[in-house]
Enzyme design. Structure first.
Site, PDB file in Angstrom:
ATOM      1  CE  LYS A 272     -15.221   0.809 -17.362  1.00 60.19           C
ATOM      2  NZ  LYS A 272     -15.553   2.179 -17.018  1.00 60.19           N
TER       3      LYS A 272
ATOM      4  NE  ARG B  67      -2.626   0.809   3.541  1.00 61.98           N
ATOM      5  CZ  ARG B  67      -2.017   1.634   4.383  1.00 61.98           C
ATOM      6  NH1 ARG B  67      -1.749   2.876   4.019  1.00 61.98           N
ATOM      7  NH2 ARG B  67      -1.663   1.231   5.577  1.00 61.98           N
TER       8      ARG B  67
ATOM      9  CG  ASP C  63     -12.974   9.678 -16.751  1.00 62.05           C
ATOM     10  OD1 ASP C  63     -12.354   8.957 -17.556  1.00 62.05           O
ATOM     11  OD2 ASP C  63     -13.795   9.235 -15.925  1.00 62.05           O
TER      12      ASP C  63
ATOM     13  CE1 TYR D 176     -18.893   4.933 -15.007  1.00 61.50           C
ATOM     14  CE2 TYR D 176     -17.855   5.586 -12.942  1.00 61.50           C
ATOM     15  CZ  TYR D 176     -18.378   4.604 -13.763  1.00 61.50           C
ATOM     16  OH  TYR D 176     -18.388   3.300 -13.340  1.00 61.50           O
TER      17      TYR D 176
HETATM   18  C1  LIG Z   1     -15.802   2.796 -15.687  1.00 60.55           C
HETATM   19  C2  LIG Z   1     -15.503   4.229 -15.630  1.00 60.55           C
HETATM   20  C3  LIG Z   1     -15.017   4.821 -14.476  1.00 60.55           C
HETATM   21  C4  LIG Z   1     -14.846   4.065 -13.188  1.00 60.55           C
HETATM   22  O1  LIG Z   1     -13.919   3.060 -13.273  1.00 60.55           O
HETATM   23  P1  LIG Z   1     -13.972   1.743 -12.354  1.00 60.55           P
HETATM   24  O2  LIG Z   1     -12.735   1.031 -12.745  1.00 60.55           O
HETATM   25  O3  LIG Z   1     -15.238   1.023 -12.703  1.00 60.55           O
HETATM   26  O4  LIG Z   1     -13.985   2.194 -10.930  1.00 60.55           O
HETATM   27  C5  LIG Z   1     -14.704   6.161 -14.524  1.00 60.55           C
HETATM   28  N1  LIG Z   1     -14.893   6.890 -15.635  1.00 60.55           N
HETATM   29  C6  LIG Z   1     -15.382   6.349 -16.762  1.00 60.55           C
HETATM   30  C7  LIG Z   1     -15.565   7.207 -17.959  1.00 60.55           C
HETATM   31  C8  LIG Z   1     -15.714   5.007 -16.796  1.00 60.55           C
HETATM   32  O5  LIG Z   1     -16.223   4.475 -17.908  1.00 60.55           O
END
Ligand SMILES: *Cc1c(COP(=O)(O)O)cnc(C)c1O
Length: 396
Positions: A212, A67, A187, A120
């Site tokens: 993703k 951590r 993001d 999101y």
């Molecule tokens: C999925 C997603 C997140 C969050 O990610 P996790 O790994 O599910 O916590 C944040 N922003 C966008 C655009 C996403 O598609």
């Protein structure tokens, strides 16, 4: 003592392929192993108490506890930092872990966050929760300057945005923020660093869900934040070590494996999506398609070098039964949350009785989202064709 690799030198130019396939793998540190070993350990033991106390006093630079820093995770962090052209990266146990670390580390009571574009959903929920701690927020779609308040500390952007994939003029945002002395974070999950490098457009921080495209195989959940050494060190102390959203070394190794093919996969997602969009444009059941490739080229050309495979479209017949029957008729596209994996997915925010709620959020009650995977595009088109044909039957 085992030191960190340190910050990456952003002045040196590497191709994305070079970074993803070889850079920072450092076989010489690992008995020549071309595939970096998984340091599946929670702690690192020391030869002497002196060495231990020295390392502990600079945990940012030394392996002490997972951590904190871990050699496997660090290889991934170096690669992501260089892909985004930021000095440092910190990886997290999820995208939300990464996003919450930014808010927890940069904000205090009395600060305001300006959220730009469709954000999101869970990020919006988190902002709402932070109201309990005296942190304000508001949303804007286009006039960013008018929405800035005297206490605005952070402008947080999503571009392309959630659900409607709308693109924001990023350099306009960073120029404004710089003038007002406000932090900027984005993001960047939709584009990945292969198609968009926001730090080179003036952003302070770029945030990812590794779940993703970057992971790319729907087998891990992870996140990352990239930026200057100064900001990432602050995030390390507060948003990472204290909040504790740790990416396991094993999952970090899976993401390193994902990165090996990221440039290749993104090309294929882009090409497949472009063929699906051509097909969808020929269908008169569809009102509109949402994808950055169909938006203002003057903006996209300045900030994106390609387009990924997440898109949405609106059925003319915007009712739950119609949306449900179309989705149910798909076979190659699987029904589920998330996106960016090898497999094509379909999803929709439409529920049996939320039409008016969706319209209030600017979302059409006939909206269907597709994540275009790596299958043969002919198979995907055949699947969609069949769903259009079959769902015709339920028309009144
Ligand atoms: C999925 C997603 C997140 C969050 O990610 P996790 O790994 O599910 O916590 C944040 N922003 C966008 C655009 C996403 O598609």
């Amino acid at each position: 003592m085992f030191n960190y690799l340190g910050k990456v030198d952003v002045a040196v130019n590497y191709t994305d392929e070079q970074i993803c396939t070889q850079l920072y793998d450092t076989p010489s540190r690992h008995h020549g192993a071309v595939s970096p070993p998984i340091y599946q350990t929670s702690l690192f033991a020391f030869e002497t108490f002196e060495a231990f106390t020295e390392a502990q006093s600079a945990e940012r630079e030394n392996y002490v506890y997972t951590r904190g820093g871990n050699p496997t995770t660090e290889i991934l962090e170096q690669k992501l930092a260089m892909l985004e052209r930021g000095e440092r990266c910190k990886c997290f146990g999820s995208g939300m872990g990464a996003i919450s670390s930014v808010f927890l580390s940069l904000l205090q009571k009395g600060d305001h966050v300006l959220l730009v574009n469709n954000i999101y959903g869970p990020t919006q929920q988190l902002m709402k929760h932070l109201e309990n701690f005296g942190i304000e927020h508001s949303y804007t779609e286009n006039d960013v300057e008018a929405a800035i308040r005297p206490n605005t500390k952070l402008i947080y952007v999503e571009s392309p945005g959630t659900m409607l994939m709308k693109v924001v003029d990023l350099m306009k945002v960073t120029a404004l923020a710089m003038r007002h002395g406000i932090y900027t974070a984005i993001d960047n999950t939709w584009s990945t660093p292969i198609f968009q490098k926001p730090l080179t457009l003036g952003f302070d921080l770029s945030v990812h869900s590794l779940t993703k495209y970057i992971g790319g195989h729907s087998d891990i959940v992870g996140g990352a934040v990239i930026g200057s050494s100064k900001l990432i060190d602050r995030i390390f102390t507060y948003g990472y070590q204290l909040n504790g959203s740790v990416l396991s070394p094993h999952d970090a190794s899976q993401v390193i494996k994902g990165l090996r093919t990221l440039p290749l996969r993104m090309k294929q997602h882009e090409s497949n999506a472009s063929q699906i969009i051509d097909f969808l444009q020929s269908r008169d059941e569809i009102k509109v398609i949402h994808h950055p490739s169909l938006q203002d080229r003057d903006i996209t050309e300045n900030q994106m070098s390609g387009f990924s495979g997440l898109l949405s479209f609106e059925l003319k017949e915007g009712r739950f039964d119609h949306v449900a029957s179309f989705i149910n008729e798909l076979n190659v596209f699987k029904i589920g949350v998330s996106w960016g994996g090898y497999e094509s997915l379909v999803n929709s925010p439409v529920k049996r009785s939320n039409a008016s709620e969706l319209i209030k959020q600017g979302i059409d009650p006939g909206l269907i989202r597709l994540s275009i995977g790596l299958e043969n595009p002919d198979d995907l088109i055949a699947d969609l064709k069949n769903a259009f044909r079959a769902s015709e039957l339920i028309k009144p």
